[in-house]
Design an enzyme around this catalytic site. Sequence first.
Site, PDB file in Angstrom:
ATOM      1  N   CYS A   6      13.631  10.244   7.494  1.00 43.23           N
ATOM      2  CA  CYS A   6      13.089  10.216   9.280  1.00 43.23           C
ATOM      3  C   CYS A   6      14.703  10.985   9.995  1.00 43.23           C
ATOM      4  CB  CYS A   6      12.660   8.504   9.209  1.00 43.23           C
ATOM      5  SG  CYS A   6      14.215   7.730   7.837  1.00 43.23           S
ATOM      6  N   LYS A  51       1.089  -0.999   0.221  1.00 42.15           N
ATOM      7  CA  LYS A  51      -0.057  -0.366   0.026  1.00 42.15           C
ATOM      8  C   LYS A  51       0.950   1.288  -0.134  1.00 42.15           C
ATOM      9  CE  LYS A  51      -1.690   3.001   2.367  1.00 42.15           C
ATOM     10  NZ  LYS A  51      -1.351   4.081   2.347  1.00 42.15           N
ATOM     11  N   GLY A  91       2.600   3.545  13.491  1.00 50.24           N
ATOM     12  CA  GLY A  91       3.461   1.858  13.966  1.00 50.24           C
ATOM     13  C   GLY A  91       2.832   1.722  15.483  1.00 50.24           C
ATOM     14  N   GLU A 107       3.302   7.297  15.538  1.00 46.12           N
ATOM     15  CA  GLU A 107       2.686   6.895  16.969  1.00 46.12           C
ATOM     16  C   GLU A 107       1.387   5.916  15.323  1.00 46.12           C
ATOM     17  OE1 GLU A 107       0.441  10.949  15.194  1.00 46.12           O
ATOM     18  OE2 GLU A 107      -1.724  10.089  15.842  1.00 46.12           O
ATOM     19  N   GLU A 116       8.941  14.842  16.045  1.00 49.37           N
ATOM     20  CA  GLU A 116       9.334  14.998  14.858  1.00 49.37           C
ATOM     21  C   GLU A 116       8.773  16.233  13.995  1.00 49.37           C
ATOM     22  OE1 GLU A 116       8.882  12.247  12.464  1.00 49.37           O
ATOM     23  OE2 GLU A 116      10.589  11.624  11.611  1.00 49.37           O
ATOM     24  N   GLU A 123      10.168   0.800  10.594  1.00 49.60           N
ATOM     25  CA  GLU A 123      10.935   1.777  10.070  1.00 49.60           C
ATOM     26  C   GLU A 123      10.163   2.950  10.798  1.00 49.60           C
ATOM     27  OE1 GLU A 123      12.784   4.962   9.774  1.00 49.60           O
ATOM     28  OE2 GLU A 123      13.034   3.565   7.045  1.00 49.60           O
TER      29      GLU A 123
HETATM   30  P1  NAP Z   1       1.414   7.522   8.216  1.00 46.76           P
HETATM   31  O1  NAP Z   1       0.589   8.278   8.889  1.00 46.76           O
HETATM   32  O2  NAP Z   1       2.453   7.144   9.530  1.00 46.76           O
HETATM   33  O3  NAP Z   1       1.903   7.485   7.183  1.00 46.76           O
HETATM   34  C1  NAP Z   1       2.310   6.379   6.540  1.00 46.76           C
HETATM   35  C2  NAP Z   1       2.035   4.994   6.307  1.00 46.76           C
HETATM   36  O4  NAP Z   1       1.114   4.706   7.569  1.00 46.76           O
HETATM   37  C3  NAP Z   1       0.933   5.739   4.339  1.00 46.76           C
HETATM   38  O5  NAP Z   1       0.801   4.981   3.932  1.00 46.76           O
HETATM   39  C4  NAP Z   1      -0.146   5.698   5.345  1.00 46.76           C
HETATM   40  O6  NAP Z   1      -1.212   5.682   4.732  1.00 46.76           O
HETATM   41  C5  NAP Z   1      -0.302   4.502   6.239  1.00 46.76           C
HETATM   42  N1  NAP Z   1      -1.375   4.906   7.225  1.00 46.76           N
HETATM   43  C6  NAP Z   1      -1.728   6.015   7.864  1.00 46.76           C
HETATM   44  N2  NAP Z   1      -2.582   5.293   9.550  1.00 46.76           N
HETATM   45  C7  NAP Z   1      -2.322   4.100   9.257  1.00 46.76           C
HETATM   46  C8  NAP Z   1      -3.295   2.993  10.316  1.00 46.76           C
HETATM   47  N3  NAP Z   1      -4.186   3.126  11.385  1.00 46.76           N
HETATM   48  N4  NAP Z   1      -2.928   1.609   9.871  1.00 46.76           N
HETATM   49  C9  NAP Z   1      -2.310   1.517   8.631  1.00 46.76           C
HETATM   50  N5  NAP Z   1      -1.324   2.248   8.042  1.00 46.76           N
HETATM   51  C10 NAP Z   1      -1.451   3.554   8.209  1.00 46.76           C
HETATM   52  O7  NAP Z   1       2.832   9.211   8.331  1.00 46.76           O
HETATM   53  P2  NAP Z   1       1.832  10.864   7.387  1.00 46.76           P
HETATM   54  O8  NAP Z   1       0.058  11.046   8.148  1.00 46.76           O
HETATM   55  O9  NAP Z   1       1.755  10.385   5.866  1.00 46.76           O
HETATM   56  O10 NAP Z   1       2.780  12.093   8.234  1.00 46.76           O
HETATM   57  C11 NAP Z   1       2.857  12.267   9.505  1.00 46.76           C
HETATM   58  C12 NAP Z   1       3.927  11.879  10.561  1.00 46.76           C
HETATM   59  O11 NAP Z   1       4.715  10.891  10.042  1.00 46.76           O
HETATM   60  C13 NAP Z   1       5.809  12.769   9.673  1.00 46.76           C
HETATM   61  O12 NAP Z   1       5.277  14.755   9.897  1.00 46.76           O
HETATM   62  C14 NAP Z   1       5.987  12.503   9.893  1.00 46.76           C
HETATM   63  O13 NAP Z   1       6.249  13.317  11.609  1.00 46.76           O
HETATM   64  C15 NAP Z   1       6.323  11.210   9.739  1.00 46.76           C
HETATM   65  N6  NAP Z   1       6.830  10.415   8.643  1.00 46.76           N
HETATM   66  C16 NAP Z   1       7.989   9.655   9.264  1.00 46.76           C
HETATM   67  C17 NAP Z   1       8.186   8.828   7.695  1.00 46.76           C
HETATM   68  C18 NAP Z   1       9.789   7.545   7.870  1.00 46.76           C
HETATM   69  O14 NAP Z   1      10.558   7.764   6.575  1.00 46.76           O
HETATM   70  N7  NAP Z   1      10.166   7.044   9.256  1.00 46.76           N
HETATM   71  C19 NAP Z   1       7.664   9.380   6.757  1.00 46.76           C
HETATM   72  C20 NAP Z   1       6.011   9.446   6.608  1.00 46.76           C
HETATM   73  C21 NAP Z   1       5.748  10.035   7.478  1.00 46.76           C
HETATM   74  P3  NAP Z   1      -1.997   7.182   4.877  1.00 46.76           P
HETATM   75  O15 NAP Z   1      -0.470   7.244   3.272  1.00 46.76           O
HETATM   76  O16 NAP Z   1      -3.164   7.239   3.741  1.00 46.76           O
HETATM   77  O17 NAP Z   1      -1.208   8.240   5.295  1.00 46.76           O
END
Ligand code: NAP
Length: 506
Positions: free
Chosen positions: A313, A203, A261, A259, A410, A278
Amino acid sequence: MVATAPVEFESAELSQKAKDFLASPKKMLLNGQWVESASGKTFPVYNPATGEEMAQVAEGDKEDIDRAVKIARNTFENSGWRWMTPSERGRIIWRIGDLILENLEELAELESLDNGKPISVARVADVPLAADLFHYMAGWATKIEGTTIPISVIYAPGARFHAYTKREPIGVVGQIIPWNFPLLMAAWKLGPALATGNCVVLKPAEQTPLTALRLGELLAEAGLPDGVVSIVPGYGETAGAALTAHSDVDKVAFTGSTEVGKLIVQAAAGNLKKLTLELGGKSPNVMFKDVADLETAIDGAANAIFFNHGQCCCAGSRLFVEEDIYEEVVAGVTARADKIKMGPGLNPDTEMGPLVSQEQLDRVTGFLDSGYSEGACMASGGKRLGERGYFVAPTVITQSKPDMKVVREEIFGPVVVAEPFKSADEILPLANDSEYGLAAAIWTKDIAKAHRTAELLKAGTVWINCYNVFDSALPFGGYKQSGWGREMGKEVLDNYTETKAVCVAL
Ligand code: NAP
Ligand code: MG
């Protein structure tokens, strides 16, 4: 506050190939076929440089995930994939890498358009690194080995045994990837899963599904059998959650926020899936006064935070500088921040593009507001640029206090907090004072001090006199709340295999 260079809003045009892909229907990949979602619904994808909608993509949900998992299970148990020779599997994976390189320009354009990153970076980093990961993993396909083990069986005197281990694929793997390096994250996830013979449901992030869909076409062209990889675009709360909770998924590999994760850990408990995570970071970048070359170190500190607009990250978002050189380093990083050429990713001379989405713009500017209200000083940037697209000025924060939000959380944007420190003894507790432990860096010409400090930093990666050095052979992952398991290197193969011990009475 220093005036930041104005943003260039006019964007270069896409090539015809990329335009054609953008105009084509964006469906989901199930069993080698491109199909609509079960609900028929689609979701919009926006251009972060303008905020305008540029495509509609099939919106997967629970029903689509159920179909994809059934296909993956059936392919894993009943097709020839599992029994394909490692050398044949390796050749297909190698070919995926070749096809990525053959389509480098189109993939770089799509990545830049979708994520906002400079095309110059996508061309030399995102796309070639994705290809390299497949090439590297292709080599591992023939080297997934067990061992023979001399056993003693103390309660069976005189008995003789032949015992050995085998590494077997885990089975059906759900992979959820973020938007910051969309193609590269797909490669990091798919490469090892395929090298070890698993079947995958992938996904992509809702913000950036384009290159994963194009990669899906290349997988088929490379000769990957139907059903080995399904790609289901959709939202995290629906498609992502359905994948992590699915009782027939054996393992989930996730990259994203800490979060989410934690939500995944809970969702995976139902059938005790294997998990690799990760997650986020707040990485310390430590500069001692005895740096070998101050200009190089200042460039390194700027690159550590401003690369990919800080949407990394492992971004070096906490810059600690020994007090004798603190003013000079802050002035240097600030001067570099103010010179960064901002504009749409597609422009060849853009050095920093927009943030990925309205949500990230709101998040990052929210952090800046909290910095202002808690009394931090913005030595550079500190604001949104323009009214169109999601541009934020590269920002250097000084005069912070340890408990400020901008110091602890972060931000995932081009925002660095610079703090002075007094001595080598003082720096370790400061650098390790974080719930995260993804990466860290040290700048010094004292080799012994560098290695001693590296040993004591609680981080999965420590860079010495460099930053953001990645290689397919180098494992990457986090201590503490930055995650579980490692990506890349030979370490990742352990996360995609089960060990079977076989014992034969002789
Ligand atoms: P995120 O919500 O953690 O998204 C990462 C992936 O997880 C996306 O494919 C997302 O889908 C999916 N996801 C979201 N909620 C989920 C759930 N309940 N169950 C399963 N999968 C789920 O990150 P974001 O909202 O895009 O960004 C928020 C913050 O996350 C950023 O500001 C940053 O701090 C952090 N982040 C970290 C990394 C990293 O490389 N470690 C990468 C991105 C973001 P959707 O795309 O539909 O949300
Ligand atoms: Mg999200």
